[in-house]
Design an enzyme around this catalytic site. Structure first.
Site, mmCIF file in Angstrom:
data_model
loop_
_atom_site.group_PDB
_atom_site.id
_atom_site.type_symbol
_atom_site.label_atom_id
_atom_site.label_comp_id
_atom_site.label_asym_id
_atom_site.label_seq_id
_atom_site.Cartn_x
_atom_site.Cartn_y
_atom_site.Cartn_z
ATOM 1 N N GLU A 68 15.223 2.251 7.242
ATOM 2 C CA GLU A 68 13.932 1.595 7.458
ATOM 3 C C GLU A 68 14.144 0.368 8.339
ATOM 4 O O GLU A 68 14.398 -0.730 7.831
ATOM 5 C CB GLU A 68 13.354 1.133 6.115
ATOM 6 C CG GLU A 68 12.968 2.266 5.203
ATOM 7 C CD GLU A 68 11.725 1.896 4.394
ATOM 8 O OE1 GLU A 68 10.792 2.691 4.392
ATOM 9 O OE2 GLU A 68 11.683 0.805 3.819
ATOM 10 N N LYS A 110 3.785 0.139 -3.274
ATOM 11 C CA LYS A 110 3.911 -1.326 -3.186
ATOM 12 C C LYS A 110 2.964 -1.982 -4.206
ATOM 13 O O LYS A 110 2.890 -1.512 -5.340
ATOM 14 C CB LYS A 110 3.663 -1.800 -1.748
ATOM 15 C CG LYS A 110 4.595 -1.104 -0.758
ATOM 16 C CD LYS A 110 4.611 -1.722 0.602
ATOM 17 C CE LYS A 110 5.580 -0.951 1.499
ATOM 18 N NZ LYS A 110 5.712 -1.514 2.823
ATOM 19 N N GLY A 143 4.775 3.809 3.154
ATOM 20 C CA GLY A 143 4.131 2.709 2.452
ATOM 21 C C GLY A 143 2.640 2.742 2.666
ATOM 22 O O GLY A 143 1.861 3.171 1.836
ATOM 23 N N HIS A 159 14.871 -2.810 -0.713
ATOM 24 C CA HIS A 159 13.768 -2.780 0.263
ATOM 25 C C HIS A 159 13.695 -4.133 0.987
ATOM 26 O O HIS A 159 13.878 -5.182 0.372
ATOM 27 C CB HIS A 159 12.446 -2.478 -0.450
ATOM 28 C CG HIS A 159 11.365 -2.116 0.510
ATOM 29 N ND1 HIS A 159 10.703 -3.063 1.262
ATOM 30 C CD2 HIS A 159 10.842 -0.921 0.876
ATOM 31 C CE1 HIS A 159 9.828 -2.457 2.042
ATOM 32 N NE2 HIS A 159 9.884 -1.156 1.837
HETATM 33 P P1 PGA Z 1 5.125 1.572 5.974
HETATM 34 O O1 PGA Z 1 6.110 1.104 4.789
HETATM 35 O O2 PGA Z 1 5.048 3.074 5.905
HETATM 36 O O3 PGA Z 1 3.829 0.905 5.645
HETATM 37 O O4 PGA Z 1 5.723 1.088 7.243
HETATM 38 C C1 PGA Z 1 7.321 1.741 4.592
HETATM 39 C C2 PGA Z 1 8.078 0.977 3.532
HETATM 40 O O5 PGA Z 1 7.925 -0.242 3.445
HETATM 41 O O6 PGA Z 1 8.835 1.558 2.756
#
Ligand code: PGA
Length: 266
Positions: free
Chosen positions: A166, A14, A236, A99
């Site tokens: 997700e 990110k 993430g 996403h």
């Molecule tokens: P996270 O993010 O592991 O922090 O929940 C996953 C993502 O946004 O792809």
């Protein structure tokens, strides 16, 4: 050359790395461990401007570099955009698309144009889908998302497509509210059924790889490894924590090895 289908960890950094030095340091802190893994591959997805920096260190088939998004047209008057071609030239082989943190910036059509462009450039799209809430309409909403992306993309190369389930309610949740393997399996059934319709054969749809993403870490990964049909994970928050990643790698390696060498039932 794409990574062989082992378990895959897609590390979505990110906007959490803010300099070339940090990007390099983070990648180098896991590179040696990843290069020795037998059953796990890693796709590092840094912010656009560090893709090239990280890609220069790729020297092992266990890890690759991906982008976090890309614009479908190759070049032109598109202020602030980074094209699929630019990502490819910088060393990315995978692109995360659709996403939920970007969906408010793009239309459904944008996402399918991006998927098409990524495939046309011989790269692999990692397409995120997931419902906002587990309410009475969640299945309908998930099906609609799958249709919106896939109806317009070429159906020729399912083996180059990765779908990440997700659920939005599980992503980077402060309450650490991941889906369970059972919730993932329920969603997977819905997604697969729809893809079979869209790709018109069960065989084609079965070549697509499926990941789970949403507050996944070293505490809950075993639930998925033991109880779900999953080709890997999109992470993430823990993607920039080498210590947690190492534990996750070890759990994957141990699990796959156990599965491979478990006595077969007659
Ligand atoms: P996270 O993010 O592991 O922090 O929940 C996953 C993502 O946004 O792809």
């Amino acid at each position: 050359m794409f990574i062989k289908p082992k378990k895959m960890i897609v590390a979505n950094w990110k906007m959490n790395v803010t300099s070339e030095k940090d990007a390099e340091r983070l990648f180098l802190s896991i590179k040696n461990v990843v290069s020795k893994l037998e059953y796990t591959n890693m796709i590092c997805c840094p912010p656009h401007m560090y893709v090239n920096q990280v890609a220069q260190h790729v020297s092992n088939k266990n890890y690759r570099v991906g982008g976090q998004d890309a614009y479908p047209e190759e070049s032109g008057s598109r202020t602030g955009e980074t094209s699929v071609l630019m990502q490819k030239n910088a060393g990315a082989e995978y692109i995360i698309l659709g996403h939920s943190e970007r969906r408010h910036l793009e239309t459904k059509l944008d996402i399918s144009r991006k998927v098409t462009a990524v495939l046309e450039h011989g790269m692999m799209p990692i397409i995120c889908v997931g419902e906002e809430q587990r309410d009475k309409n969640w299945k309908k909403n998930l099906i609609q998302q799958v249709r919106d992306v896939f109806n317009r993309v070429p159906k020729k190369e399912p083996e180059n497509i990765i779908v990440a389930y997700e659920p939005i309610w599980a992503i980077s949740s402060d309450k650490k509210n991941p889906a369970t393997s059972a919730e993932y399996m329920e969603a997977l059934e819905v997604i697969k059924k729809e893809l079979q319709k869209i790709f018109k054969t069960v065989a084609a749809a079965s070549k697509i790889r499926f990941l789970y993403g949403g507050s996944l870490d070293d505490k809950n990964i075993e639930d998925f490894l033991k109880n779900a049909e999953v080709d890997g994970f999109l992470v993430g928050r823990v993607s920039h924590d080498p210590r947690i990643l190492m534990t996750m790698f070890r759990l994957i390696e141990d699990h796959v090895q156990k599965e491979l060498f478990a006595p077969k039932e007659e």
